[in-house]
Design an enzyme around this catalytic site. Structure first.
Site, PDB file in Angstrom:
ATOM      1  N   ASN A 193      -1.493   3.885  19.274  1.00 24.15           N
ATOM      2  CA  ASN A 193      -1.847   2.585  18.693  1.00 24.15           C
ATOM      3  C   ASN A 193      -2.025   1.523  19.787  1.00 24.15           C
ATOM      4  O   ASN A 193      -2.903   0.670  19.680  1.00 24.15           O
ATOM      5  CB  ASN A 193      -0.785   2.128  17.689  1.00 24.15           C
ATOM      6  N   SER A 197       0.822  -1.214   0.000  1.00 27.14           N
ATOM      7  CA  SER A 197       0.000   0.000   0.000  1.00 27.14           C
ATOM      8  C   SER A 197       0.859   1.268   0.000  1.00 27.14           C
ATOM      9  O   SER A 197       0.755   2.092  -0.913  1.00 27.14           O
ATOM     10  CB  SER A 197      -0.907   0.006   1.225  1.00 27.14           C
ATOM     11  N   LEU A 198       1.707   1.419   1.015  1.00 31.35           N
ATOM     12  CA  LEU A 198       2.480   2.670   1.086  1.00 31.35           C
ATOM     13  C   LEU A 198       3.560   2.733   0.004  1.00 31.35           C
ATOM     14  O   LEU A 198       3.816   3.803  -0.559  1.00 31.35           O
ATOM     15  CB  LEU A 198       3.122   2.845   2.467  1.00 31.35           C
ATOM     16  N   GLY A 199       4.180   1.603  -0.296  1.00 30.43           N
ATOM     17  CA  GLY A 199       5.216   1.583  -1.342  1.00 30.43           C
ATOM     18  C   GLY A 199       4.649   2.059  -2.670  1.00 30.43           C
ATOM     19  O   GLY A 199       5.237   2.888  -3.371  1.00 30.43           O
ATOM     20  N   ARG A 248       7.265 -12.645  -8.915  1.00 30.77           N
ATOM     21  CA  ARG A 248       6.541 -11.371  -8.722  1.00 30.77           C
ATOM     22  C   ARG A 248       6.900 -10.393  -9.833  1.00 30.77           C
ATOM     23  O   ARG A 248       6.041  -9.653 -10.319  1.00 30.77           O
ATOM     24  CB  ARG A 248       6.880 -10.755  -7.355  1.00 30.77           C
ATOM     25  N   SER A 301      -6.069  -0.373  12.157  1.00 33.49           N
ATOM     26  CA  SER A 301      -5.249  -1.179  11.236  1.00 33.49           C
ATOM     27  C   SER A 301      -5.057  -2.600  11.775  1.00 33.49           C
ATOM     28  O   SER A 301      -5.065  -3.572  11.018  1.00 33.49           O
ATOM     29  CB  SER A 301      -3.899  -0.505  11.009  1.00 33.49           C
ATOM     30  N   LYS A 333       2.905   7.931  18.548  1.00 34.06           N
ATOM     31  CA  LYS A 333       2.035   7.119  17.678  1.00 34.06           C
ATOM     32  C   LYS A 333       1.935   5.705  18.244  1.00 34.06           C
ATOM     33  O   LYS A 333       0.860   5.100  18.244  1.00 34.06           O
ATOM     34  CB  LYS A 333       2.618   7.126  16.258  1.00 34.06           C
ATOM     35  N   GLU A 370       1.375  -6.296  13.592  1.00 32.38           N
ATOM     36  CA  GLU A 370       2.674  -5.743  13.986  1.00 32.38           C
ATOM     37  C   GLU A 370       2.766  -5.646  15.516  1.00 32.38           C
ATOM     38  O   GLU A 370       3.437  -4.768  16.057  1.00 32.38           O
ATOM     39  CB  GLU A 370       2.883  -4.382  13.312  1.00 32.38           C
ATOM     40  N   ASN A 412       5.636   1.336  10.986  1.00 31.65           N
ATOM     41  CA  ASN A 412       4.900   1.772  12.172  1.00 31.65           C
ATOM     42  C   ASN A 412       5.527   1.138  13.420  1.00 31.65           C
ATOM     43  O   ASN A 412       6.249   0.150  13.307  1.00 31.65           O
ATOM     44  CB  ASN A 412       3.443   1.304  12.039  1.00 31.65           C
TER      45      ASN A 412
HETATM   46  P1  NAD Z   1       1.717  -3.885   2.825  1.00 36.02           P
HETATM   47  O1  NAD Z   1       1.609  -5.257   3.411  1.00 36.02           O
HETATM   48  O2  NAD Z   1       0.596  -3.373   1.992  1.00 36.02           O
HETATM   49  O3  NAD Z   1       3.027  -3.812   1.937  1.00 36.02           O
HETATM   50  C1  NAD Z   1       4.246  -4.382   2.292  1.00 36.02           C
HETATM   51  C2  NAD Z   1       4.846  -4.971   1.020  1.00 36.02           C
HETATM   52  O4  NAD Z   1       6.189  -5.368   1.269  1.00 36.02           O
HETATM   53  C3  NAD Z   1       4.092  -6.216   0.516  1.00 36.02           C
HETATM   54  O5  NAD Z   1       3.771  -6.036  -0.847  1.00 36.02           O
HETATM   55  C4  NAD Z   1       5.126  -7.331   0.688  1.00 36.02           C
HETATM   56  O6  NAD Z   1       5.004  -8.345  -0.296  1.00 36.02           O
HETATM   57  C5  NAD Z   1       6.405  -6.540   0.512  1.00 36.02           C
HETATM   58  N1  NAD Z   1       7.592  -7.246   0.993  1.00 36.02           N
HETATM   59  C6  NAD Z   1       7.785  -7.875   2.189  1.00 36.02           C
HETATM   60  N2  NAD Z   1       9.013  -8.434   2.218  1.00 36.02           N
HETATM   61  C7  NAD Z   1       9.605  -8.155   1.030  1.00 36.02           C
HETATM   62  C8  NAD Z   1      10.865  -8.468   0.460  1.00 36.02           C
HETATM   63  N3  NAD Z   1      11.766  -9.211   1.123  1.00 36.02           N
HETATM   64  N4  NAD Z   1      11.153  -8.010  -0.780  1.00 36.02           N
HETATM   65  C9  NAD Z   1      10.246  -7.281  -1.479  1.00 36.02           C
HETATM   66  N5  NAD Z   1       9.021  -6.953  -0.993  1.00 36.02           N
HETATM   67  C10 NAD Z   1       8.720  -7.383   0.252  1.00 36.02           C
HETATM   68  O7  NAD Z   1       2.041  -2.903   4.027  1.00 36.02           O
HETATM   69  P2  NAD Z   1       1.692  -1.341   4.139  1.00 36.02           P
HETATM   70  O8  NAD Z   1       0.274  -1.198   4.545  1.00 36.02           O
HETATM   71  O9  NAD Z   1       2.191  -0.613   2.958  1.00 36.02           O
HETATM   72  O10 NAD Z   1       2.549  -0.971   5.433  1.00 36.02           O
HETATM   73  C11 NAD Z   1       3.949  -0.767   5.415  1.00 36.02           C
HETATM   74  C12 NAD Z   1       4.327  -0.114   6.746  1.00 36.02           C
HETATM   75  O11 NAD Z   1       3.727   1.193   6.775  1.00 36.02           O
HETATM   76  C13 NAD Z   1       3.775  -0.858   7.971  1.00 36.02           C
HETATM   77  O12 NAD Z   1       4.678  -0.795   9.035  1.00 36.02           O
HETATM   78  C14 NAD Z   1       2.499  -0.093   8.308  1.00 36.02           C
HETATM   79  O13 NAD Z   1       2.132  -0.176   9.668  1.00 36.02           O
HETATM   80  C15 NAD Z   1       2.918   1.331   7.942  1.00 36.02           C
HETATM   81  N6  NAD Z   1       1.777   2.203   7.620  1.00 36.02           N
HETATM   82  C16 NAD Z   1       0.840   1.822   6.706  1.00 36.02           C
HETATM   83  C17 NAD Z   1      -0.210   2.691   6.400  1.00 36.02           C
HETATM   84  C18 NAD Z   1      -1.276   2.314   5.381  1.00 36.02           C
HETATM   85  O14 NAD Z   1      -2.249   3.047   5.226  1.00 36.02           O
HETATM   86  N7  NAD Z   1      -1.156   1.229   4.655  1.00 36.02           N
HETATM   87  C19 NAD Z   1      -0.292   3.931   7.041  1.00 36.02           C
HETATM   88  C20 NAD Z   1       0.695   4.305   7.962  1.00 36.02           C
HETATM   89  C21 NAD Z   1       1.728   3.420   8.242  1.00 36.02           C
HETATM   90  O1  KPL Z   2      -3.233   4.675  13.515  1.00 32.05           O
HETATM   91  C1  KPL Z   2      -4.288   4.114  13.781  1.00 32.05           C
HETATM   92  C2  KPL Z   2      -4.426   2.705  13.340  1.00 32.05           C
HETATM   93  O2  KPL Z   2      -5.537   2.234  13.128  1.00 32.05           O
HETATM   94  O3  KPL Z   2      -3.374   2.048  13.200  1.00 32.05           O
HETATM   95  C3  KPL Z   2      -5.332   4.836  14.574  1.00 32.05           C
HETATM   96  C4  KPL Z   2      -6.461   5.290  13.692  1.00 32.05           C
HETATM   97  C5  KPL Z   2      -4.715   6.071  15.220  1.00 32.05           C
HETATM   98  C6  KPL Z   2      -5.866   3.989  15.684  1.00 32.05           C
HETATM   99  O4  KPL Z   2      -4.850   3.671  16.592  1.00 32.05           O
END
Ligand code: NAD
Ligand code: KPL
Length: 305
Positions: A188, A12-14, A37, A252, A184, A264, A105
């Protein structure tokens, strides 16, 4: 030509970062797990960003970890439990000038990555942006927010923040990134586990106000023991405000459990409980919530860490 951004993790974030950087004409490459992949990615059109219902696809070059080019700038966009292992696979490609941006996170994974690479600059990030995948190589931009970036060891902001400016990625250089990450983590820890245990939206915690208040009191003490008094300021007030503002959302961690994904927990509650143990202190309610959560994860056949 600016330095290429290598993005590790097409989740998602990538994808959210890769598409916005590519849209701004910043050079980006996506590191995928393996040849399978890469083949799947190469058979499509690229990465799709869905924003306000409109989908746009960007051609971003993909590669595997064993691609030969050196990496100068690496955005680590894996989950906290995958980050150290994923970075280790790239170690041979990271020169002494390498900079890593760690989007994970919680706490714990950043120090694990930094310890593997004592020469590289590791920049920690804390993001309130929200995104989810609605298909392979597609991401929906679900919640606008902010990303704070900082380096506790070197407070000078890097010049490449202008790439983020160009890509319209809302950000701010932070001289107190650890305080932000601790704050944060505490938020959480006060919200996410209880939403899993009570199987409710964030707003459902309004029916468990005493438990939330007790956890906040323990987390406040912990932040103070850990030298983070600024992160402790009015924690309970902010937790209550977040519960109200996000009442209709699922946390989350709730979503991870509902979708049978690994959580996590070790980088949130686990990190908090270990920090308390390091200070030879007991936080009975936090530890009890961790034990209840682990029990639930085991019952659902999900990893307990
Ligand atoms: P995600 O699971 O959607 O993406 C992670 C990606 O990393 C997956 O596609 C996975 O296949 C890949 N991956 C794992 N190991 C790998 C490797 N060895 N080589 C290549 N790719 C690899 O996760 P996300 O939701 O993007 O979250 C990433 C971090 O960001 C987490 O710590 C999450 O808590 C934090 N975060 C996410 C959001 C959000 O909205 N998604 C918001 C804030 C923080
Ligand atoms: O960051 C969050 C999460 O869901 O991971 C909020 C919305 C702050 C709840 O802890």
């Amino acid at each position: 030509m600016s330095t290429t951004w290598h993005i590790l993790g097409a989740g998602s974030l990538g994808t959210l970062w890769a598409t916005r950087l590519a849209r701004a004409g910043v050079p980006v490459r996506l590191i995928l797990r393996d040849q399978a992949r890469l083949a799947s990615y190469a058979s499509g059109e690229g990465l799709t960003l869905v924003e306000q219902g409109i989908a746009r696809t960007y051609r971003v070059t993909g590669e595997t970890p064993d691609s030969p080019e050196p990496i100068h700038r690496l955005l680590v966009a894996c989950k906290a439990y995958d980050a150290p292992g994923a970075v280790a696979q790239l170690q041979h490609r990271l020169g002494p000038d390498a900079e890593l941006i760690l989007l994970q996170n919680g706490l714990g994974s950043q120090d694990a990555v930094a310890a593997q690479l004592p020469q590289a600059r590791c920049i920690f990030a804390s993001s309130t942006e929200g995104a989810f995948r609605d298909g392979d190589w597609r991401v929906v931009f679900a919640g606008h927010g902010y990303t704070w970036l900082g380096d506790a060891a070197r407070p000078t902001a890097p010049l490449w923040l202008e790439d983020l400016q160009a890509a319209a990625i809302p950000h701010e250089w932070s001289t107190d990134i650890l305080t932000r990450l601790w704050r944060k983590l505490a938020l959480n820890c006060a919200i996410n586990p209880l939403t899993v245990l009570y199987q409710c939206r964030n707003g459902g915690l309004q029916a468990h106000q005493c438990e939330v208040a007790t956890l906040c009191a323990e987390l406040t003490e912990l932040l103070e023991w850990c030298g983070q008094p600024a992160a402790a300021l009015d924690l309970h007030g902010e937790v209550q405000r977040v519960i109200q503002a996000t009442a209709a959302n699922y946390s989350s961690m709730y979503q991870d459990v509902a979708n049978a994904r690994r959580t996590e927990i070790s980088y949130l509650l686990g990190y908090a409980c270990q920090a308390a143990a390091r200070h030879r202190r007991v936080l009975p309610h936090l530890q009890q919530v961790q034990a209840r959560l682990v029990e639930l994860l085991v019952a659902r056949r999900l990893p307990r860490d």
